[in-house]
Design a protein around this motif. Sequence first.
Motif, PDB file in Angstrom:
ATOM      1  N   SER A  52      -3.856  12.874 -19.577  1.00  0.00           N
ATOM      2  CA  SER A  52      -2.645  12.163 -19.153  1.00  0.00           C
ATOM      3  C   SER A  52      -3.004  10.985 -18.259  1.00  0.00           C
ATOM      4  O   SER A  52      -2.165  10.133 -17.997  1.00  0.00           O
ATOM      5  N   TRP A  72      -2.582   6.048 -13.701  1.00  0.00           N
ATOM      6  CA  TRP A  72      -1.469   6.783 -13.076  1.00  0.00           C
ATOM      7  C   TRP A  72      -0.123   6.290 -13.614  1.00  0.00           C
ATOM      8  O   TRP A  72       0.844   7.037 -13.610  1.00  0.00           O
ATOM      9  N   ASN A  73      -0.112   5.033 -14.048  1.00  0.00           N
ATOM     10  CA  ASN A  73       1.186   4.522 -14.507  1.00  0.00           C
ATOM     11  C   ASN A  73       1.618   5.095 -15.867  1.00  0.00           C
ATOM     12  O   ASN A  73       2.702   4.807 -16.349  1.00  0.00           O
ATOM     13  N   ASN A  74       0.741   5.954 -16.467  1.00  0.00           N
ATOM     14  CA  ASN A  74       1.214   6.704 -17.640  1.00  0.00           C
ATOM     15  C   ASN A  74       2.469   7.508 -17.289  1.00  0.00           C
ATOM     16  O   ASN A  74       3.338   7.718 -18.128  1.00  0.00           O
ATOM     17  N   TYR A  75       2.535   7.991 -16.042  1.00  0.00           N
ATOM     18  CA  TYR A  75       3.656   8.842 -15.628  1.00  0.00           C
ATOM     19  C   TYR A  75       4.973   8.067 -15.571  1.00  0.00           C
ATOM     20  O   TYR A  75       5.914   8.413 -16.290  1.00  0.00           O
ATOM     21  N   TRP A  79       7.932   8.313 -18.348  1.00  0.00           N
ATOM     22  CA  TRP A  79       9.262   8.756 -17.911  1.00  0.00           C
ATOM     23  C   TRP A  79      10.342   7.874 -18.510  1.00  0.00           C
ATOM     24  O   TRP A  79      11.404   8.344 -18.920  1.00  0.00           O
ATOM     25  N   GLN A 263       1.073   8.601 -22.414  1.00  0.00           N
ATOM     26  CA  GLN A 263       2.395   8.841 -21.828  1.00  0.00           C
ATOM     27  C   GLN A 263       2.917  10.216 -22.234  1.00  0.00           C
ATOM     28  O   GLN A 263       3.501  10.948 -21.426  1.00  0.00           O
ATOM     29  N   ALA A 266       1.256  12.765 -20.185  1.00  0.00           N
ATOM     30  CA  ALA A 266       1.758  12.711 -18.806  1.00  0.00           C
ATOM     31  C   ALA A 266       3.067  13.485 -18.687  1.00  0.00           C
ATOM     32  O   ALA A 266       3.250  14.319 -17.795  1.00  0.00           O
ATOM     33  N   ILE A 267       3.997  13.253 -19.615  1.00  0.00           N
ATOM     34  CA  ILE A 267       5.284  13.960 -19.566  1.00  0.00           C
ATOM     35  C   ILE A 267       5.091  15.443 -19.892  1.00  0.00           C
ATOM     36  O   ILE A 267       5.769  16.314 -19.341  1.00  0.00           O
ATOM     37  N   LEU A 270       4.319  17.126 -16.784  1.00  0.00           N
ATOM     38  CA  LEU A 270       5.537  17.314 -15.984  1.00  0.00           C
ATOM     39  C   LEU A 270       6.403  18.434 -16.557  1.00  0.00           C
ATOM     40  O   LEU A 270       7.039  19.188 -15.825  1.00  0.00           O
TER      41      LEU A 270
END
Lengths: 296, 359
Positions: A52, A72-75, A79, A263, A266-267, A270
């Motif tokens: 991620s 980190w901006n994948n998060y 989103w 991305q 990353a999700i 979450l």
Amino acid sequence: MTLTAEDHQAAAAAIRATRARRARRSAIIKHFFLASCTLIMIYPLIWLFMSSLKPDNQIFGDLSLWPSAFQWNNYPEGWNGLYISFGTFFKNSAFVTILAVIGNVVSCSFAAYAFARLEFKGRTILFALMMMTLMIPYHVVLIPQYLLFLQAGWVNTYLPLIVPKFLAADAFFVFLMIQFFRQLPRDLDEAAMIDGCSPFKIYWAIIIPLSLPALATAAIFTFIYTWEDFLGPLIYLTDIHDYTVPLALRSFLAQDSVSQYGQMFAISVLSILPIILFFVFFQKFIIRGIAMSGLK
Amino acid sequence: MASVSLNNVVKSYGKVEVIHGVDLEVVDGEFLVLVGPSGCGKSTLLRMIAGLEEITDGTISIGDRIVNDVPASQRNLSMVFQSYALYPHMSVRKNLAFGLTNLKMPKPEIKRRVTEAAKVLQIEELLERKPRQLSGGQKQRVAIGRAIVREPQLFLFDEPLSNLDAELRVQMRVELADMYHRLGTTMIYVTHDQVEAMTMATRIVVLRDGIIEQVGTPFELYNFPQNKFVATFIGSPKMNMFEATVDGIGAVLPDFGTLALHVDDTWATKISVGIRPEQFALNGSGETSSTGTITLVEYLGSEVYLYVKLPSGHVVLARDNGKATHKAGDSITLSITASQAHYYGENGLRMPLFDEANS
């Protein structure tokens, strides 16, 4: 020749030393074995989390676990990666899941109480029928069930995902609770009867508080199944505004353009968090419930 | 307080009848003990009175009310269970108050009753504990407390002391007897322990296979058992039974010879003669004697029980005082006096030969 007190002490010390050595060696072996097993189990999660943070081209192109650059901006990008924010999908998932958990715990415990404690005609046959439903694969009922809900006009609503949970449709949890209720002593019911309890009051004031482990188990499993359910929402939900998280995650995999794997992962990370939090919160009821025994 | 009346009460499970038409009157304010071997139906009978078992036939009334169809909660009774049946998730205070809360009693009244019961039973310092933090004796006290806070007209006890150790059992027995004298409420108590039955009861009901064998005071049951079953069941150790043949002048016992009796034409040719261990005379002062060998000596402190093998091979049990110095292998002479013995006809019923003289 008789043994002196010193002989006894020396022998005891030698035995103690041998035992301590053996215990240490076996502890090292056990820890090594268990740590290896843990690593094998948890590796996919580590891979998911690391992926991620990787740039898209590194995810499948490079065997290294460590990202070449931390993305980190994948998060935040993930989103808002679809034209609807993931906040909506998490809300949808939470709505369906919480209602499913409540529905399952309430209705299954009701049904289980009836089977475990109440006398009524046809109990054995109904119990056998219920157990038989456990043996029917989900895929067999999929189409008839879809047609049923279609005729009821429930397709493209959450009702097919929620209403069955309020009707004790999960026979496994009913069975689990029946087994649990049966091992609670009947003397408690009888004492409560003399204390002026109706059958419902016995269920509510005696059986339920003593069955937290079974209820927590049902709650945890229902939460996990519903939260990560893909097939149900896929069949019944057509409007993207109603999508649950697993369904929305699927949208990252575009068939005609470039898939946003970073991305999506990353999700995905979450999306696992609520399950972990729910488990951590509810598993203590399982332990507490077990510690509550000790009737005699 | 209330009287309880059972009229031709029958209980069947499917086709199996376990209680066969029991008639019983429990007098207002008495301590009635139901006793019998396991499986005799004593607990079933108690549970029917409690309203936990349906009555197949007949009627049960408490006070003036027939309660066959009255639910347990409305029979105004309390029950103490063998397993105590305390609610494990509630504190002692809540356990005591639970029944009263269900009756929608005002809170100050609940508090008053719980405090009072806790004081009487000396469990005040345990009120905030959970049942799992209590010892067996304390749990038993809480269970009794839960029964008395309701101030019922009838108490039911289902072998309440059988999970306690011997010392505690004696102590609780005394406390229960004391509670009975203080409250004066009707109590029905089920036990298989005849010491409990004999020491606490105003009257005892002996049951066997769902039939009442005898109802009477402990004195009546011990001294005038109405049939062979009650004769051997009541009394510990058991009464010795001899099969005797009747001739013109009395009953001929194996080993002992003839006991002179006033035989008449109505007598059967074979009768049973029962003698309790303490009814043997060991000094040869009885009417007829036999000499046997002691096979085992049980020393109990205040008394000693002797297993004596008679010439025929029949082993009987005799009692002597604790100071006696018998050893296994000694020979001993046992003798019997006719008026001390119990006589049962071929049908197993008591022949009241000396009852008038003995009562």
